[in-house]
Design an enzyme around this catalytic site. Structure first.
Site, PDB file in Angstrom:
ATOM      1  N   TYR A  66       0.844  -1.149   0.061  1.00 43.87           N
ATOM      2  CA  TYR A  66       0.209   0.137  -0.027  1.00 43.87           C
ATOM      3  C   TYR A  66       0.765   1.000  -0.123  1.00 43.87           C
ATOM      4  CZ  TYR A  66      -4.542  -2.664   0.838  1.00 43.87           C
ATOM      5  OH  TYR A  66      -5.306  -3.349   0.975  1.00 43.87           O
ATOM      6  N   HIS A 127       9.146  -8.265  -4.512  1.00 39.79           N
ATOM      7  CA  HIS A 127       9.101  -6.870  -4.961  1.00 39.79           C
ATOM      8  C   HIS A 127      10.509  -6.042  -5.093  1.00 39.79           C
ATOM      9  CE1 HIS A 127       5.856  -3.507  -5.249  1.00 39.79           C
ATOM     10  NE2 HIS A 127       6.928  -3.251  -5.809  1.00 39.79           N
TER      11      HIS A 127
END
Ligand SMILES: *[C@@H]1O[C@H](CO)[C@@H](O)[C@H](O)[C@H]1NC(C)=O
Length: 322
Positions: A66, A127
């Site tokens: 987020y 990531h």
């Protein structure tokens, strides 16, 4: 958009005309992979994913982070609202480095599956290869190598169909090639001034699909001290865009596709989403491609290199494209 038609064009050779650009390639796992998808950071929310689905996008790159501008559950909601069958879609997400460790990565994957409201992902990537100060909310339980074991296992269990990792340099790539399962996808920063040729070449040799993030130059603005995006301003790219009756983004995306590089431009604008998808229709000549190839390294080196890892930035900037 003519996506169903494009799906039929499963050509293996990257070439530069509309009919010849492969819209879909086959990954090392034998599965089809659309070369152009929507990046789902940079303010991209449910309504923007939905408009992309309506226009014809079938591939989506999201992530758990987020703090880096992603909203997995909104991608899941948009897919559900679109009514498009899951099998037609390629959903890719990414595990945050704070979830490194065998068990932690498996738990994180379960969160992605729940948020995306699906029983499997088409691809899951690590990531970043590591945490850095400020990036991780907790100390990771383990290493990326332990997470890779977890990805190999969920691949064999069928929870994901492809695995990969972002921000890979030469030594890391060599280590990845030693793993039980090598990556299907590597996602790195690549744009006309930062062409990442060595890693791309090595991926080609190893049968790994290379996927570019920030292909339209935003890294120069966010992390390299440029006030204006140098990609959109560059005279060579602007001239080619004018000659080919397209825009600079289409030229750059068509150039990346020509090289067999997958791209994931983000956009919240329906018109821009459509225009980016239409980059398949832009014809570059071999001379155009050569001129863009020649831009690699053409920007002055920054006086002090700023990266995500030392910029202090954390929001909405990692994979922003437009
Ligand atoms: C998830 O998908 C199922 C059908 O597969 C649907 O009934 C449900 O409403 C979806 N949930 C959300 C939050 O979209």
């Amino acid at each position: 958009m003519r996506w169903p038609l494009l799906l039929l064009l499963n050509a293996a050779r990257p070439i530069s005309t509309r009919a010849e650009i492969p819209a879909v390639v086959t990954l090392g796992n034998g599965r089809r992979f659309p070369l152009l998808g929507l990046g789902c950071a940079s303010g991209v929310r449910q309504s923007h994913v939905l408009s992309a689905l309506e226009i014809g996008y079938r591939s989506f790159d999201t992530a758990q982070a987020y703090q880096w501008g992603y909203h997995e559950e909104e991608v899941g909601e948009a897919v559900y609202l679109s009514g498009i069958s899951r099998e037609e879609l390629f959903l890719q997400s990414k595990i945050h480095p704070e979830d490194f460790g065998y068990a932690a990565t498996k738990r994180a994957l379960a969160v992605s599956l729940r948020r995306l409201n699906t029983t499997y992902l088409d691809a899951i990537l690590l990531h970043k290869p590591r945490c850095w100060p400020g990036a991780c909310a907790r100390h990771p339980e383990g290493t990326w190598q332990e997470s890779w074991r977890a990805l190999e296992d969920v691949l064999y269990d069928g929870l994901v169909r492809a695995i990969g990792i972002c921000d890979v340099d030469g030594p890391l790539l060599e280590e990845l090639l030693q793993q039980r399962q090598k990556p299907h996808i590597i996602q790195n920063w690549m744009d006309p001034f930062h062409q990442d040729r060595e890693v791309r070449q090595r991926c080609r040799e190893a049968g790994i699909q290379y996927q570019a993030y920030s292909s339209l130059g935003t890294q120069w603005v966010h992390f390299r001290g440029h006030i204006f995006n140098p990609v959109f301003a560059h005279p060579v790219l602007r001239t080619i865009a004018e000659q080919r009756e397209g825009n600079v983004a289409q030229v750059v995306l068509a150039w990346a596709l020509h090289h067999g590089v997958a791209v994931i431009p983000a956009s919240t604008s329906r018109e821009r989403q459509r225009s980016n998808l239409d980059s398949f229709g832009l014809q570059l000549s071999p001379a155009d491609v050569a001129r863009i190839d020649g831009l690699d390294g053409a920007l002055d080196p920054p006086s002090a290199e700023v990266t995500l890892e030392n910029s202090g930035k954390s929001k909405h900037s990692v994979h922003s494209e437009l």
